[in-house]
Design a protein around this motif. Sequence first.
Motif, PDB file in Angstrom:
ATOM      1  N   THR A 151       0.592  -1.227  -0.067  1.00  0.00           N
ATOM      2  CA  THR A 151       0.175   0.075  -0.090  1.00  0.00           C
ATOM      3  C   THR A 151       0.969   1.442   0.081  1.00  0.00           C
ATOM      4  OG1 THR A 151      -1.834  -1.102   1.048  1.00  0.00           O
ATOM      5  CG2 THR A 151      -1.485   1.250   1.319  1.00  0.00           C
ATOM      6  N   PRO A 158      -5.474  -4.476  -8.684  1.00  0.00           N
ATOM      7  CA  PRO A 158      -6.528  -4.391  -7.575  1.00  0.00           C
ATOM      8  C   PRO A 158      -7.614  -3.297  -7.998  1.00  0.00           C
ATOM      9  CG  PRO A 158      -4.763  -5.027  -6.500  1.00  0.00           C
ATOM     10  CD  PRO A 158      -4.232  -4.332  -7.924  1.00  0.00           C
ATOM     11  N   GLU A 159      -8.977  -3.588  -7.897  1.00  0.00           N
ATOM     12  CA  GLU A 159      -9.797  -2.579  -8.344  1.00  0.00           C
ATOM     13  C   GLU A 159      -9.484  -1.524  -7.370  1.00  0.00           C
ATOM     14  OE1 GLU A 159     -14.716  -2.061  -8.840  1.00  0.00           O
ATOM     15  OE2 GLU A 159     -13.778  -3.745  -7.954  1.00  0.00           O
ATOM     16  N   GLY A 160      -9.452  -0.198  -7.896  1.00  0.00           N
ATOM     17  CA  GLY A 160      -9.561   1.119  -7.035  1.00  0.00           C
ATOM     18  C   GLY A 160      -8.145   1.338  -6.704  1.00  0.00           C
ATOM     19  N   ALA A 161      -7.077   0.658  -7.197  1.00  0.00           N
ATOM     20  CA  ALA A 161      -5.499   0.701  -6.818  1.00  0.00           C
ATOM     21  C   ALA A 161      -5.111   2.103  -7.642  1.00  0.00           C
ATOM     22  CB  ALA A 161      -4.904  -0.378  -7.100  1.00  0.00           C
ATOM     23  N   GLN A 168     -12.977  -9.273  -8.104  1.00  0.00           N
ATOM     24  CA  GLN A 168     -12.364  -7.790  -7.473  1.00  0.00           C
ATOM     25  C   GLN A 168     -10.966  -7.541  -8.283  1.00  0.00           C
ATOM     26  OE1 GLN A 168     -12.216  -6.995  -3.296  1.00  0.00           O
ATOM     27  NE2 GLN A 168     -13.652  -8.577  -2.849  1.00  0.00           N
ATOM     28  N   SER A 185      -6.604  -0.864  -1.802  1.00  0.00           N
ATOM     29  CA  SER A 185      -7.659  -1.196  -2.486  1.00  0.00           C
ATOM     30  C   SER A 185      -8.624  -2.052  -1.544  1.00  0.00           C
ATOM     31  CB  SER A 185      -7.421  -2.143  -3.892  1.00  0.00           C
ATOM     32  OG  SER A 185      -6.863  -3.422  -3.484  1.00  0.00           O
ATOM     33  N   ARG A 186      -9.831  -2.224  -2.033  1.00  0.00           N
ATOM     34  CA  ARG A 186     -10.806  -3.034  -1.243  1.00  0.00           C
ATOM     35  C   ARG A 186     -10.324  -4.590  -1.302  1.00  0.00           C
ATOM     36  NH1 ARG A 186     -15.591  -5.494  -2.364  1.00  0.00           N
ATOM     37  NH2 ARG A 186     -15.703  -4.691  -4.524  1.00  0.00           N
TER      38      ARG A 186
END
Length: 210
Positions: A34, A149-152, A138, A65-66
Amino acid sequence: MIGRIRGILVEKTPGQALVECSGLGYEVDIPYTTFFHLPDTGQEVTLHTHFAVREDAQSLFGFASRLDRDLFRLLIKVNGVGPKLAAGILSGLDADQFIRCVEARDVNALVKLPGVGKKTAERLLIDMADRIKQLEGQFVPSAGGGSLPEGAVKPVTGSVSDARDEAESALIALGYKPQEAAKAITRVAEEGMSSEDLIRLALRSMIPTK
């Protein structure tokens, strides 16, 4: 449960971020995967979070990401894996790498992570084999042909003084021996690289995945 936090990134170091939200500064523990995705300080950041409460401590863990957050929550359900070890696992392997490792039943990759012995690695492969199915859907394709990863957020790097020393200290803090950290950094170091790049490449060289 605190599931997400959005605010201004005030400080960032490998392992922790300080996010100001509505006048409050939240200290958020983060895995290195992260840290690589954080923007520059002073910019807005969104972290998917998990609030861990124990008798002697309360900790807020944040993820880019989630998917990473949801994988973290699955990891801490495994017997013998607490939040600290789960964050350490996600510091050495991102969610995509960990999932591929479980699918390939790659014990060797897991035992190279600090704090993960052979028995823990075998338990992870067994317990997570079915649980990772909960993460389906995801992933989104990346331009490089892998998965993201989605939203990364794309990693932001910049020049950092004494990048090599900072990278070695970060690896040591993660649990690697000083000699291992120094050798790994030397193996990947090139002129002009930031500490973020050095840490990322050093971890990748020490923990190869299929």
